[in-house]
Design an enzyme around this catalytic site. Structure first.
Site, PDB file in Angstrom:
ATOM      1  CG  HIS A   1      -2.252   6.447  -9.601  1.00 57.25           C
ATOM      2  ND1 HIS A   1      -1.396   5.738  -8.529  1.00 57.25           N
ATOM      3  CD2 HIS A   1      -1.354   5.970 -10.600  1.00 57.25           C
ATOM      4  CE1 HIS A   1      -0.116   5.357  -9.226  1.00 57.25           C
ATOM      5  NE2 HIS A   1      -0.152   5.816 -10.728  1.00 57.25           N
TER       6      HIS A   1
ATOM      7  NE  ARG B   1      -0.580  -1.594  -5.470  1.00 58.43           N
ATOM      8  CZ  ARG B   1       0.431  -2.386  -5.548  1.00 58.43           C
ATOM      9  NH1 ARG B   1       0.472  -3.515  -5.753  1.00 58.43           N
ATOM     10  NH2 ARG B   1       1.576  -1.496  -4.914  1.00 58.43           N
TER      11      ARG B   1
ATOM     12  CD  GLU C   1       1.295  -0.418   9.658  1.00 55.69           C
ATOM     13  OE1 GLU C   1       1.323  -1.534   9.812  1.00 55.69           O
ATOM     14  OE2 GLU C   1       2.364   0.549   8.876  1.00 55.69           O
ATOM     15  CD  GLU C   2      -1.910  -2.565  15.811  1.00 55.65           C
ATOM     16  OE1 GLU C   2      -1.906  -3.241  16.601  1.00 55.65           O
ATOM     17  OE2 GLU C   2      -2.695  -2.668  14.615  1.00 55.65           O
ATOM     18  CB  SER C   3       3.388   2.192  16.661  1.00 53.38           C
ATOM     19  OG  SER C   3       4.861   2.226  17.199  1.00 53.38           O
ATOM     20  N   GLY C   4       4.084  -0.755  16.729  1.00 49.53           N
ATOM     21  CA  GLY C   4       4.814  -1.937  17.534  1.00 49.53           C
ATOM     22  C   GLY C   4       5.949  -1.584  18.568  1.00 49.53           C
TER      23      GLY C   4
ATOM     24  NE  ARG D   1       6.975   0.666  -3.844  1.00 52.43           N
ATOM     25  CZ  ARG D   1       8.509   1.295  -3.963  1.00 52.43           C
ATOM     26  NH1 ARG D   1       9.075   1.600  -2.724  1.00 52.43           N
ATOM     27  NH2 ARG D   1       8.882   1.677  -4.921  1.00 52.43           N
TER      28      ARG D   1
ATOM     29  CG  PHE E   1      -2.333   0.579   1.122  1.00 51.40           C
ATOM     30  CD1 PHE E   1      -2.356   1.885   0.692  1.00 51.40           C
ATOM     31  CD2 PHE E   1      -3.386  -0.176   1.228  1.00 51.40           C
ATOM     32  CE1 PHE E   1      -3.744   2.334   0.595  1.00 51.40           C
ATOM     33  CE2 PHE E   1      -4.597   0.183   1.000  1.00 51.40           C
ATOM     34  CZ  PHE E   1      -4.912   1.776   0.718  1.00 51.40           C
TER      35      PHE E   1
ATOM     36  NE  ARG F   1      -4.570  13.661 -11.270  1.00 49.89           N
ATOM     37  CZ  ARG F   1      -3.791  14.725 -11.644  1.00 49.89           C
ATOM     38  NH1 ARG F   1      -3.652  16.043 -10.676  1.00 49.89           N
ATOM     39  NH2 ARG F   1      -2.998  14.879 -12.992  1.00 49.89           N
TER      40      ARG F   1
END
Length: 255
Positions: A204, A209, A110-113, A101, A99, A200
């Site tokens: 893309h 995908r 994002e959730e953090s480890g 990319r 994703f 937009r």
């Protein structure tokens, strides 16, 4: 008999004592948006109407769907950027690595480890997931796996996940920092993130995908990220039906 991911019993436990979970689906929730077909129209009409373009805010966009199609067809892309959609996505880590990319027109958190102990929820392909890859690079195709291959995949993945999460827990119990201990966890672990985009940038993404019969340019996505794309597409289609229709009618190529 094929393997069923929900069968798992002897599993490591999460911080609240819940057993490890095995899933084959992804989830996408639209949590916030400012997106409508009229956003495309006032953005486009400022070119010729200046301040009078503000009148488009109150008008029915259906009357100007020809303009939306013209913009899509001739690839006048910037009017499709004046909107916003925020999704909450739950998917395996390997999906998010693909994703991200997509960088232009996207924002991610994002959730953090590093800051929380990660939950033992892992991806195991469902029975409909094609397992066998055939062909050479650039000419791959995927075909159905046998019942034995599905059973093997599920069993080996679940065993590996259990071992990895047990090692993670062992290090945490010994006082090893979360940011170090997480290194043993696999990319099949589920994570969650917010992803914000405009129409937009989403077009893309969808052009690359997802596979679709109206696509002018073929794409070859991994099935798991395509599953995310399909759910995002359904949310967007409901918000901007005229723009969505023009996207499909013009080969699903982002303007």
């Amino acid at each position: 008999m094929s393997h069923t991911p929900a069968e798992s019993t002897k599993s490591p436990e999460s911080p609240d004592g819940a057993a490890a979970g095995f899933r084959s689906e992804v989830t996408v929730e639209l949590v916030k948006h400012s997106a409508a077909d009229s956003d495309v129209l006032w953005a486009a009409r400022v070119s010729t109407a200046g301040e009078q373009s503000l009148e488009e805010l109150q008008k029915d966009p259906e009357r100007s769907k020809g303009l939306i199609n013209f913009l899509m067809r001739d690839r006048h892309g910037s009017p499709f950027e004046h909107n916003s959609m925020t999704f909450f996505i739950s998917a395996p880590i390997f999906v998010f690595r693909e994703f991200m990319r997509h960088r232009v027109g996207w924002s991610y958190n994002e959730e953090s480890g590093r800051y929380r102990q990660l939950e033992p929820v892992f991806y195991v392909p469902g029975e409909s997931r094609k397992l066998v890859q055939q062909g050479r690079p650039g000419k791959y195709e995927f075909v159905e796996g046998t019942a034995a291959q599905h059973e093997l995949t599920g069993r080996v993945m679940e065993d590996s996940y259990r071992q990895a999460y047990a090692a993670y827990q062992e290090m945490l119990a010994a006082g090893v920092a979360r940011e170090v201990a997480r290194a043993v966890l696999p990319v099949g672990l589920y994570s969650s993130m917010y992803a914000t985009c405009n129409a937009r940038s989403l077009m893309h993404f969808l052009g690359l995908r997802t596979q679709h019969e109206q696509a002018a340019v073929p794409s070859f996505p991994q099935r798991e990220i395509e599953m995310v794309g399909e759910q995002m597409e359904a949310h967007w289609a409901a918000l901007m039906p005229l723009t969505y229709g023009a996207f499909n009618a013009n080969g699903r190529v982002a303007p």
